[in-house]
Design a protein around this motif. Structure first.
Motif, PDB file in Angstrom:
ATOM      1  N   ALA A 163      58.963   4.078  62.552  1.00  0.00           N
ATOM      2  CA  ALA A 163      59.033   4.634  61.038  1.00  0.00           C
ATOM      3  C   ALA A 163      57.092   5.123  60.811  1.00  0.00           C
ATOM      4  O   ALA A 163      57.194   6.022  59.780  1.00  0.00           O
ATOM      5  CB  ALA A 163      59.371   3.582  60.124  1.00  0.00           C
TER       6      ALA A 163
ATOM      7  N   ASP B 230      66.714   8.457  60.645  1.00  0.00           N
ATOM      8  CA  ASP B 230      67.766   8.881  59.940  1.00  0.00           C
ATOM      9  C   ASP B 230      67.866   9.341  58.698  1.00  0.00           C
ATOM     10  O   ASP B 230      67.994   9.750  57.876  1.00  0.00           O
ATOM     11  CB  ASP B 230      69.594   7.773  60.118  1.00  0.00           C
TER      12      ASP B 230
ATOM     13  N   ASN C 227      68.394   4.231  62.368  1.00  0.00           N
ATOM     14  CA  ASN C 227      67.331   3.956  63.297  1.00  0.00           C
ATOM     15  C   ASN C 227      67.013   4.401  61.726  1.00  0.00           C
ATOM     16  O   ASN C 227      67.101   5.176  61.323  1.00  0.00           O
ATOM     17  CB  ASN C 227      67.267   5.111  64.407  1.00  0.00           C
ATOM     18  N   PRO C 228      65.718   4.006  61.660  1.00  0.00           N
ATOM     19  CA  PRO C 228      64.496   4.457  60.995  1.00  0.00           C
ATOM     20  C   PRO C 228      64.983   5.870  59.896  1.00  0.00           C
ATOM     21  O   PRO C 228      64.379   6.564  59.322  1.00  0.00           O
ATOM     22  CB  PRO C 228      62.971   3.478  60.521  1.00  0.00           C
TER      23      PRO C 228
ATOM     24  N   LEU D 206      73.008   4.052  58.780  1.00  0.00           N
ATOM     25  CA  LEU D 206      71.733   3.503  58.933  1.00  0.00           C
ATOM     26  C   LEU D 206      71.785   3.228  60.572  1.00  0.00           C
ATOM     27  O   LEU D 206      72.266   2.409  60.586  1.00  0.00           O
ATOM     28  CB  LEU D 206      71.124   2.608  58.267  1.00  0.00           C
TER      29      LEU D 206
ATOM     30  N   SER E  95      61.418  -0.048  66.052  1.00  0.00           N
ATOM     31  CA  SER E  95      61.696   0.625  64.927  1.00  0.00           C
ATOM     32  C   SER E  95      60.894   0.627  64.276  1.00  0.00           C
ATOM     33  O   SER E  95      60.508   1.998  63.634  1.00  0.00           O
ATOM     34  CB  SER E  95      62.815  -0.142  64.748  1.00  0.00           C
TER      35      SER E  95
ATOM     36  N   THR F 266      62.506  -2.912  59.301  1.00  0.00           N
ATOM     37  CA  THR F 266      61.935  -1.482  59.585  1.00  0.00           C
ATOM     38  C   THR F 266      61.827  -1.312  57.917  1.00  0.00           C
ATOM     39  O   THR F 266      60.692  -1.791  57.532  1.00  0.00           O
ATOM     40  CB  THR F 266      61.650  -0.620  59.498  1.00  0.00           C
TER      41      THR F 266
ATOM     42  N   GLN G 203      66.978  -0.817  67.997  1.00  0.00           N
ATOM     43  CA  GLN G 203      66.417  -0.916  66.546  1.00  0.00           C
ATOM     44  C   GLN G 203      67.223  -1.890  65.668  1.00  0.00           C
ATOM     45  O   GLN G 203      68.451  -2.709  66.021  1.00  0.00           O
ATOM     46  CB  GLN G 203      67.250   0.122  66.243  1.00  0.00           C
TER      47      GLN G 203
ATOM     48  N   PRO H  35      66.964  -1.463  62.174  1.00  0.00           N
ATOM     49  CA  PRO H  35      66.269   0.060  60.787  1.00  0.00           C
ATOM     50  C   PRO H  35      66.114  -1.030  59.919  1.00  0.00           C
ATOM     51  O   PRO H  35      65.195  -0.778  58.969  1.00  0.00           O
ATOM     52  CB  PRO H  35      66.873   0.782  60.508  1.00  0.00           C
ATOM     53  N   THR H  36      67.188  -1.904  59.103  1.00  0.00           N
ATOM     54  CA  THR H  36      66.787  -2.636  57.783  1.00  0.00           C
ATOM     55  C   THR H  36      65.467  -3.675  57.909  1.00  0.00           C
ATOM     56  O   THR H  36      65.265  -3.711  56.620  1.00  0.00           O
ATOM     57  CB  THR H  36      68.643  -3.222  57.171  1.00  0.00           C
TER      58      THR H  36
END
Ligand code: CP
Length: 305
Positions: free
Chosen positions: A171, A10, A7-8, A5, A167, A134, A129, A131-132
């Motif tokens: 999303a 993904d 980038n959100p 993971l 991010s 996000t 980024q 992502p987590t």
């Protein structure tokens, strides 16, 4: 090949729905998941300071019955002796089943993923980024508002360097009826590549400087910190650091059901007197971060089904 993971984006919207359902089940019945990761190990490789991301990842793996290892400071790892991220991840792959990495350089997590034989999670790469965070933000909104569509979301503060903002915009741009209001001083405006993406997708956005002017329109206010560590000179940081302070008086202008989110850490941008307002959900948000990271670890290890 392991799944990473970075980038959100993904994860497809459908995959995110499954992840959030799993996180909601974990919240309701945590004991059902207490041994899912027995015998598994998570490595946390943090080259940059963190409280929430590292500790919530570690709590998530411990809650699942697994173990954790890693470092919280580049200076205590062999990076201090000149080891590259590529070499480090090849070694970590021999010791752990999954790795969360935070690094001050944009792209470092991608380099790690390209050399890794275990799943790698980008836990924040420079101003790029996160992502987590996000996933945490989306789960908070979905849990407390019941939906991820049809919101006006204000993003306030450092929109230039704020990786959580970048991010989250990415999303949310996949959901319908989303309108963004970007609230920042001109020096910290959201980067052009993001506004170009929004124009290409036909997503409505506004850029303003004054928070009070838009408070009554917002369903969600996403506050961010002006990040000293991303500035090239101290003078600019000092000039901009207190540009926005969310106070009780400003909250009076907002809708009764507006939510205030903040990825934290907070410095001065939200006055502590706002913490008692039921619309201030940033500490709840940090709790959702554990559930969603539990769901993510299970998913990337192929244990979600
Ligand atoms: N939200 C967040 O990334 O916090 P930390 O820097 O404490 O991990």
């Amino acid at each position: 090949m392991p799944r990473h993971l970075m980038n959100p984006l993904d994860f497809s919207v459908e995959e995110l729905d499954r992840l959030f359902s799993l996180a909601a089940n974990i919240e309701k019945e945590p004991e059902r998941y207490a041994h899912i990761c027995d015998g598994k190990k998570l490595a946390t490789c943090f080259y940059e300071p963190s409280t929430r991301t590292r500790l919530s990842f570690e709590a998530a793996m411990l809650n699942l019955g697994g173990n954790v290892l890693g470092f919280s400071d580049a200076g205590s790892s062999s990076a201090a002796k000149g080891e590259s991220v590529s070499d480090t991840i090849r070694v970590i792959s021999c010791y752990a089943d999954i790795c969360a990495i935070r690094h001050p350089k944009e792209g470092a997590a991608y380099v790690a993923a390209s050399k890794s034989s275990i799943p790698v999670i980008n836990a924040g790469d420079g101003g790029h980024q996160h992502p987590t965070q996000t996933l945490t933000d989306l789960l908070t909104i979905k849990s407390l508002k019941g939906d991820l569509n049809n919101f006006t979301i204000g993003m306030c503060g450092d929109l230039k360097f704020g990786r959580t903002v970048h991010s989250l915009i990415n999303a949310l741009s996949r959901y319908s009826g989303i309108k963004f209001i970007f609230i920042s001083p001109v020096e910290l405006k959201v980067p052009d590549y993001i506004t170009e993406m929004l124009k290409d997708k036909g997503i409505t956005y506004e850029e303003v400087e004054k928070l009070e002017d838009v408070m009554p329109d917002l369903d969600i206010l996403y506050m961010t910190r002006v990040q000293r560590e991303r500035f090239f000179n101290e003078e600019d940081y000092v000039r901009l650091k207190n540009f926005y302070i969310l106070t009780k008086e400003k909250m009076e202008l907002a809708k009764p059901d507006m939510l205030v989110l903040h990825p934290l850490p907070r410095v001065n941008e939200i006055s502590v007197e706002v913490d008692d307002d039921p619309r201030a959900v940033y500490f709840k948000q940090a709790q959702y971060g554990v559930y969603v990271r539990m769901a993510l670890i299970m998913t990337l290890l192929g244990l979600a089904d």
